[in-house]
Design an enzyme around this catalytic site. Structure first.
Site, mmCIF file in Angstrom:
data_model
loop_
_atom_site.group_PDB
_atom_site.id
_atom_site.type_symbol
_atom_site.label_atom_id
_atom_site.label_comp_id
_atom_site.label_asym_id
_atom_site.label_seq_id
_atom_site.Cartn_x
_atom_site.Cartn_y
_atom_site.Cartn_z
ATOM 1 N N HIS A 1 0.847 -1.200 0.000
ATOM 2 C CA HIS A 1 0.000 0.000 0.000
ATOM 3 C C HIS A 1 0.878 1.243 0.000
ATOM 4 O O HIS A 1 1.787 1.363 0.816
ATOM 5 C CB HIS A 1 -0.944 -0.007 1.204
ATOM 6 N N TYR B 1 -8.594 6.186 7.909
ATOM 7 C CA TYR B 1 -8.624 6.597 9.318
ATOM 8 C C TYR B 1 -9.549 7.800 9.390
ATOM 9 O O TYR B 1 -9.268 8.822 8.776
ATOM 10 C CB TYR B 1 -7.233 7.036 9.796
ATOM 11 N N LYS C 1 1.782 0.029 15.218
ATOM 12 C CA LYS C 1 3.226 -0.076 15.465
ATOM 13 C C LYS C 1 3.665 -1.252 16.346
ATOM 14 O O LYS C 1 4.849 -1.569 16.413
ATOM 15 C CB LYS C 1 3.735 1.235 16.103
ATOM 16 N N TYR D 1 5.066 6.439 9.575
ATOM 17 C CA TYR D 1 4.095 5.367 9.290
ATOM 18 C C TYR D 1 4.769 4.249 8.491
ATOM 19 O O TYR D 1 4.594 3.070 8.787
ATOM 20 C CB TYR D 1 2.899 5.927 8.507
#
Ligand code: DHB
Length: 410
Positions: free
Chosen positions: A78, A207, A302, A398
């Site tokens: 992605h 999100y 994470k 990220y």
């Protein structure tokens, strides 16, 4: 008392989750003998539903050490995410911004691949172990791990013990209170997570900050979607019928011209959210890795990546010790890991605060301050989504900070 069977190894690894299994796999490849002990059974390890995002370097590492075959076949690269607020959806193009991507491949699949590699090598973890006790962590002589397995009592001696047994394991409590400091923060909400047999309604993860609370759309495959809703951490899943869940997701993820597909929900759970760090990550011959040393709130996915990063770095310092007698790496493991852990704690806290609805303000009891903070969050998201610098900062962390290596390349 029955006699204990004495066995020995170089590295005793307590915990057969991602951190323990990856470390064991890496050590085996480097010719360092080790044993993995796990309290649960193999099915539990494989069935546990966890997050699904691998950072760029985590995916690269797994590929480099022979674990990338199914990841590349079934996982999906992605190149960005959507951030949504006030009903508007914005794309954050990671690859354009920082030249890196993430892989959608769930923790369950990573664990399955690791277990398969252990089986193939003829070194499966010992499952269903009980009564684990650590001794001899300080001073000369070997460390020992006592445990019961299949009705037999063992005493395993090792040069080092690795505590990769999660937040509620036995290893961290083996470090005396006087030798550690813990840092902790709880959030006034949790995530209701579902898995549904339905094709994802989106090409990228979404999100979304909505005035009713956070919602997220992730995915597991072309036919399975993973979705989350911010809920009260003490709420009961029994209060959430399938109908109510889809209704709430429709509202919080809704945006003009887009429809969320509904389907059969086959897994539902509520997870509270907290942050936790235990410092140091080493006590004598004991090294902590993964959740046993640190917990992050799930926003930004994470936890798994931190566990893999710890395992990779711990492998490097152990190799330097065995190959060159170099103990500097062993000393650097905790301080350097913790520096990285706190950067990721910052990221996870930042994402969580930016994207969740706090009914009260996080900082003050003043009535109405929560409403003020919500408007500030909208301002923050507007600023972020209209600035390449803002988006690049998100994309940089990220997609993953560099994994630590030893000897350090810098
Ligand atoms: C998933 C979980 C997360 O916490 C996140 O930030 C992204 C994805 C997941 O389960 O797919």
């Amino acid at each position: 008392m029955t006699a204990r069977t004495s066995i020995s190894t170089r590295i005793a690894i307590v915990g057969g989750g991602p951190a323990g299994l990856l470390l064991s796999h890496l050590l085996r490849r480097s010719g360092i003998e080790n044993v993995v002990l796990e309290l649960r059974d193999r099915e539990y390890a494989i069935q546990r539903v966890r997050a699904g995002v691998l950072e760029n370097d985590a995916a690269q590492l797994l590929t480099d050490v022979g674990l990338g075959e199914r990841l590349h076949r079934e996982g999906e690269r992605h190149d960005g995410i959507y951030l949504q607020y006030a009903g508007q959806r914005h794309h954050v193009p990671f690859r354009e911004l920082v030249g890196r991507s993430v892989w959608l491949y769930s923790q369950q699949e990573v664990v399955k691949d690791l277990i398969e590699a252990h089986d193939e090598a003829g070194t499966p973890p010992r499952y269903g172990v009980s009564d684990i006790e650590l001794a001899g962590l300080e001073g000369d002589g070997p460390a020992t791990v006592r445990f019961s397995h299949e009705g037999e009592e063992f005493e395993l001696s090792a040069d080092f013990v690795v505590g990769a047994d999660g937040a509620h394991g036995v290893c961290r409590p083996s470090i005396p209170e006087s030798a550690k400091k813990t840092y902790e923060r709880e959030y006034p909400f949790g995530w209701l997570g579902i898995l549904a047999h339905v094709a994802p309604s989106t090409d990228e993860l979404i999100y979304s900050l909505h005035e009713r609370g956070f919602a997220m759309h992730s995915m597991r495959s072309h036919t399975v979607s993973r979705l989350y809703l911010q809920v009260d951490p003490h709420d009961d899943v029994a209060n959430w019928s399938d109908e109510r869940i889809w209704e709430e997701l429709d509202i919080r993820l809704g945006t003009e011209g887009w429809t969320l597909h509904h389907g059969e929900i086959f897994d539902k759970s509520i997870t509270p959210m907290r942050s936790f760090v235990s410092d140091p990550m080493r006590f004598g011959k004991l090294f902590l890795a993964g959740d046993s040393a640190h917990i992050v709130p799930p926003t930004g996915a994470k936890g798994l990546n931190l566990a893999l990063a710890d395992a990779s770095y711990l492998h490097d310092v152990l190799v330097a010790w065995y190959r060159d007698g170099d103990g500097a790496g062993l000393d650097e493991y905790s301080p350097r890991s913790l520096e990285r852990v706190w950067k990721i704690q910052h990221f996870s806290t930042w994402m969580t605060r930016m994207l969740h609805r706090f009914s009260e303000s996080a900082e003050t009891d003043q009535p109405g301050a929560g409403e003020f903070d919500y408007q500030v969050q909208l301002g923050q998201l507007r600023q972020l989504c209209t600035s390449d610098h803002g988006m690049a900062q998100l994309a940089e962390v990220y997609t993953g900070l560099p994994f630590l290596t030893y000897p350090s390349e810098h």
